[in-house]
Design a protein around this motif. Structure first.
Motif, mmCIF file in Angstrom:
data_model
loop_
_atom_site.group_PDB
_atom_site.id
_atom_site.type_symbol
_atom_site.label_atom_id
_atom_site.label_comp_id
_atom_site.label_asym_id
_atom_site.label_seq_id
_atom_site.Cartn_x
_atom_site.Cartn_y
_atom_site.Cartn_z
ATOM 1 N N PRO A 102 -38.436 155.424 90.383
ATOM 2 C CA PRO A 102 -39.495 154.412 90.476
ATOM 3 C C PRO A 102 -39.241 153.318 91.509
ATOM 4 C CG PRO A 102 -39.022 154.911 88.194
ATOM 5 C CD PRO A 102 -37.973 155.599 89.002
ATOM 6 N N ASN A 103 -37.974 153.054 91.866
ATOM 7 C CA ASN A 103 -37.719 152.035 92.887
ATOM 8 C C ASN A 103 -38.205 152.484 94.262
ATOM 9 O OD1 ASN A 103 -35.520 153.949 92.969
ATOM 10 N ND2 ASN A 103 -34.458 152.557 94.344
ATOM 11 N N ASP B 23 -44.138 151.478 99.133
ATOM 12 C CA ASP B 23 -44.520 152.842 98.755
ATOM 13 C C ASP B 23 -45.014 153.621 99.975
ATOM 14 O OD1 ASP B 23 -45.179 152.834 95.368
ATOM 15 O OD2 ASP B 23 -44.888 150.951 96.435
ATOM 16 N N PRO C 123 -45.741 155.468 86.901
ATOM 17 C CA PRO C 123 -44.292 155.554 87.123
ATOM 18 C C PRO C 123 -43.539 155.851 85.833
ATOM 19 C CG PRO C 123 -44.993 153.261 87.106
ATOM 20 C CD PRO C 123 -46.245 154.092 87.043
ATOM 21 N N PRO D 19 -42.797 152.010 93.282
ATOM 22 C CA PRO D 19 -43.104 151.132 92.150
ATOM 23 C C PRO D 19 -44.585 150.938 91.886
ATOM 24 C CG PRO D 19 -42.360 149.857 94.053
ATOM 25 C CD PRO D 19 -42.093 151.293 94.364
ATOM 26 N N ASN D 20 -45.432 151.231 92.871
ATOM 27 C CA ASN D 20 -46.863 150.993 92.706
ATOM 28 C C ASN D 20 -47.665 152.252 92.411
ATOM 29 O OD1 ASN D 20 -47.009 148.037 93.400
ATOM 30 N ND2 ASN D 20 -46.022 148.805 95.252
#
Length: 357
Positions: free
Chosen positions: A281-282, A332, A290, A285-286
């Motif tokens: 997810p890092n 992202d 996630p 993140p958007n």
């Protein structure tokens, strides 16, 4: 455009300098001269959590000019030629209209389907399914057009419902192939929330296509009991959950050996579908849904490189669920742009358009 014209453009382009404005990766290629065409599909009608993926293609296009073109293991990768088709504003507008209807319907479902307003919502899926079918047909027609021109095709979503039309076009060109799916979710739900073409049903819909002989899912870590049972009952499906992969790594199995196991389940021709939420997810993140866990960027790239090194041909690919953040957050999109460039070049290698250094 003639070969001579293309060579002239290549000779006049400095891959170490400033790229061409508003061109994917700053490359100087038109769609006509590019070996690979990227089809943007700004569509997110059935997303069931956060929105934003319809803006993914534009965000990746804008971020792509910051991607350096040199690939240390591929000779002159940029010379293959990659070009992105224009983003279809009408398609995006239709997505926004249908998304508004779908969102209202989903809220009704989540409220327990109040009887007082049932007549207002219960038939909503019919119109939304029809609109999604039109989108799928549009993708199919676009894909078929460029496949008939001998182009390689990559699709850029949008949500994960968008590549079905491309898979259908691939099925007309290739009588037998497998699909390698990188994803946090199994996407094996039948018509999730009443939407036949839900982003959560794309793998289920893949398996309706007779030419798809094998589905190998990697990084799955969020799925329901019904999806798991379906994956276990269909011999064409192999699921490598994130839990299984991480436990193997914790017990000393290296990633190289795991990649070989994964690839061994695939036939000679492979379609690659990448939901960015399959990564940590890092790195995204958007994205709309996630989930903790997932693959690292280099793990993903090593898996695909190993796939190509195995001699298998990647016949096409998609990258979906990339969503830009608020207040100009381009992280992202930066990750997505680098995935897109690297995967496009690895696909070119698998089809003999490029060579290893």
């Amino acid at each position: 455009m003639s070969t001579t014209d293309k060579l002239t453009i290549i000779s006049n382009f400095d891959p170490n300098g400033v790229g061409v404005n508003a061109q994917l990766f700053g490359l100087p290629f038109s769609v006509a001269m590019a070996e690979m065409v990227i089809l943007p599909v700004p569509w997110e009608v059935t997303v069931s959590y956060s929105e934003g993926t319809a803006n993914g293609p534009e965000a990746i296009l804008n971020a792509s000019t910051q991607v350096d073109l040199f690939q240390e293991d591929i000779i002159d990768a940029w010379k293959m030629g990659i070009a992105m088709l224009p983003i279809d504003d009408l398609l995006k507008s239709q997505s926004e209209q249908q998304r508004s209807l779908a969102n209202a319907y989903i809220q009704w479902l989540e409220a327990g389907e109040p009887e007082a307003v049932r007549s207002r919502y219960e038939k909503s899926p019919e119109g939304i399914n029809a609109a999604c079918e039109k989108m799928n047909d549009w993708v199919y027609q676009q894909s078929k057009k460029y496949l008939e021109q001998g182009k390689m095709i990559g699709l850029l979503g949008g949500d994960h419902s968008t590549p079905l039309g491309l898979i259908r076009a691939m099925a007309e060109k290739h009588s037998s192939f497998g699909i390698l799916q990188i994803d946090a979710h199994a996407d094996l739900r039948a018509a999730y929330e009443g939407f036949e073409y839900s982003h959560a049903s794309i793998a289920y819909n893949f398996m309706k296509i007779p030419e798809v002989k094998q589905l190998v899912q990697v990084g799955i870590r969020d799925f329901c009991e019904q999806e798991y049972a379906f994956s276990q009952s269909d011999k064409r499906i192999t699921m490598y959950t994130d839990n299984q992969l991480k436990e193997a790594i914790f017990q000393g199995v290296n990633w190289s050996d795991l990649c070989k196991r994964i690839i061994a389940d695939l036939p000679e021709k492979v379609y690659l579908t990448i939901d960015i939420d399959g990564l940590l997810p890092n790195l995204c993140p958007n994205t709309g849904t996630p989930v903790p866990g997932g693959l690292d960027f280099q793990q993903l790239m090593y898996l695909i490189k190993t796939l190509v090194k195995s001699g298998r041909q990647i016949i096409g690919f998609d990258l979906v669920e990339v969503a830009p953040g608020e207040n100009g957050d381009e992280w992202d999109a930066n990750v997505g742009a680098r995935i897109l460039y690297r995967v496009a070049n690895l696909v070119g290698l698998s089809q003999g358009k490029l060579s290893w250094s």
